[in-house]
Design a protein around this motif. Structure first.
Motif, PDB file in Angstrom:
ATOM      1  N   GLN A  10       0.833  -1.213   0.000  1.00  0.00           N
ATOM      2  CA  GLN A  10       0.000   0.000   0.000  1.00  0.00           C
ATOM      3  C   GLN A  10       0.861   1.254   0.000  1.00  0.00           C
ATOM      4  O   GLN A  10       0.553   2.221  -0.701  1.00  0.00           O
ATOM      5  CB  GLN A  10      -0.944   0.010   1.206  1.00  0.00           C
ATOM      6  N   GLN A  13       2.320   1.643  -3.465  1.00  0.00           N
ATOM      7  CA  GLN A  13       1.279   2.129  -4.384  1.00  0.00           C
ATOM      8  C   GLN A  13       1.007   3.612  -4.168  1.00  0.00           C
ATOM      9  O   GLN A  13       0.889   4.374  -5.120  1.00  0.00           O
ATOM     10  CB  GLN A  13      -0.013   1.326  -4.211  1.00  0.00           C
ATOM     11  N   PHE A  14       0.899   4.009  -2.904  1.00  0.00           N
ATOM     12  CA  PHE A  14       0.657   5.410  -2.574  1.00  0.00           C
ATOM     13  C   PHE A  14       1.789   6.283  -3.115  1.00  0.00           C
ATOM     14  O   PHE A  14       1.542   7.297  -3.787  1.00  0.00           O
ATOM     15  CB  PHE A  14       0.530   5.580  -1.053  1.00  0.00           C
ATOM     16  N   SER A  16       3.966   5.585  -5.426  1.00  0.00           N
ATOM     17  CA  SER A  16       3.983   5.522  -6.895  1.00  0.00           C
ATOM     18  C   SER A  16       2.973   6.496  -7.485  1.00  0.00           C
ATOM     19  O   SER A  16       3.283   7.236  -8.432  1.00  0.00           O
ATOM     20  CB  SER A  16       3.651   4.109  -7.387  1.00  0.00           C
ATOM     21  N   ASN A  17       1.773   6.504  -6.932  1.00  0.00           N
ATOM     22  CA  ASN A  17       0.737   7.420  -7.414  1.00  0.00           C
ATOM     23  C   ASN A  17       1.119   8.874  -7.161  1.00  0.00           C
ATOM     24  O   ASN A  17       0.938   9.732  -8.029  1.00  0.00           O
ATOM     25  CB  ASN A  17      -0.604   7.111  -6.749  1.00  0.00           C
ATOM     26  N   GLU A  18       1.651   9.152  -5.978  1.00  0.00           N
ATOM     27  CA  GLU A  18       2.068  10.514  -5.652  1.00  0.00           C
ATOM     28  C   GLU A  18       3.192  10.976  -6.586  1.00  0.00           C
ATOM     29  O   GLU A  18       3.199  12.128  -7.026  1.00  0.00           O
ATOM     30  CB  GLU A  18       2.535  10.608  -4.191  1.00  0.00           C
ATOM     31  N   TYR A  19       4.121  10.076  -6.882  1.00  0.00           N
ATOM     32  CA  TYR A  19       5.223  10.439  -7.766  1.00  0.00           C
ATOM     33  C   TYR A  19       4.702  10.741  -9.176  1.00  0.00           C
ATOM     34  O   TYR A  19       5.105  11.735  -9.794  1.00  0.00           O
ATOM     35  CB  TYR A  19       6.295   9.350  -7.817  1.00  0.00           C
ATOM     36  N   ALA A  20       3.820   9.897  -9.672  1.00  0.00           N
ATOM     37  CA  ALA A  20       3.263  10.120 -11.014  1.00  0.00           C
ATOM     38  C   ALA A  20       2.547  11.470 -11.087  1.00  0.00           C
ATOM     39  O   ALA A  20       2.714  12.227 -12.053  1.00  0.00           O
ATOM     40  CB  ALA A  20       2.312   8.979 -11.391  1.00  0.00           C
ATOM     41  N   GLN A  21       1.772  11.775 -10.055  1.00  0.00           N
ATOM     42  CA  GLN A  21       1.059  13.049 -10.028  1.00  0.00           C
ATOM     43  C   GLN A  21       2.027  14.222  -9.904  1.00  0.00           C
ATOM     44  O   GLN A  21       1.848  15.257 -10.554  1.00  0.00           O
ATOM     45  CB  GLN A  21       0.055  13.070  -8.876  1.00  0.00           C
ATOM     46  N   GLN A  24       3.798  14.802 -13.238  1.00  0.00           N
ATOM     47  CA  GLN A  24       2.879  15.456 -14.176  1.00  0.00           C
ATOM     48  C   GLN A  24       2.677  16.928 -13.807  1.00  0.00           C
ATOM     49  O   GLN A  24       2.665  17.801 -14.677  1.00  0.00           O
ATOM     50  CB  GLN A  24       1.544  14.720 -14.202  1.00  0.00           C
ATOM     51  N   THR A  59       6.025  14.699   0.805  1.00  0.00           N
ATOM     52  CA  THR A  59       5.937  13.314   0.338  1.00  0.00           C
ATOM     53  C   THR A  59       7.302  12.627   0.416  1.00  0.00           C
ATOM     54  O   THR A  59       7.383  11.447   0.741  1.00  0.00           O
ATOM     55  CB  THR A  59       5.370  13.252  -1.091  1.00  0.00           C
TER      56      THR A  59
END
Length: 92
Positions: A10, A13-14, A16-21, A24, A59
């Motif tokens: 988890q 995943q968190f 990874s999502n924060e990094y992608a955002q 961007q 983060t």
């Protein structure tokens, strides 16, 4: 699967999502920087960059606490890019 490995998944995943955002968001800021500066929006650009740095620093600290050195490094690189951009903004 144990609770610890589930928590680790988890967390990964968190982050990874924060990094992608974050990636961007920084790319969007970089892409719009020249337009904002041309339109006299240096204060707005500085605000966007400062907010980004604050979010990425928070983060990165979470990644440090979670023992995720790759995310610490990657967020550090994004922060460096944002700080370099902030250094290019001329104050009026």
């Amino acid at each position: 699967m144990s609770d610890q490995s589930g928590d680790a998944h988890q967390t990964f995943q968190f982050l990874s999502n924060e990094y992608a955002q974050a990636l961007q968001a920084l790319q969007s800021i970089e892409n719009q920087a020249s337009t904002l500066l041309l339109l006299g929006g240096s204060d707005d650009l500085r605000t966007f960059v400062d907010q980004f740095i604050e979010m990425a620093t928070r983060t990165r600290a979470l990644a440090e606490d979670a023992g995720e050195p790759h995310f610490v490094e990657w967020f550090g690189e994004l922060i460096e890019r944002a700080e370099a951009l902030r250094g290019e903004i001329v104050k009026k």
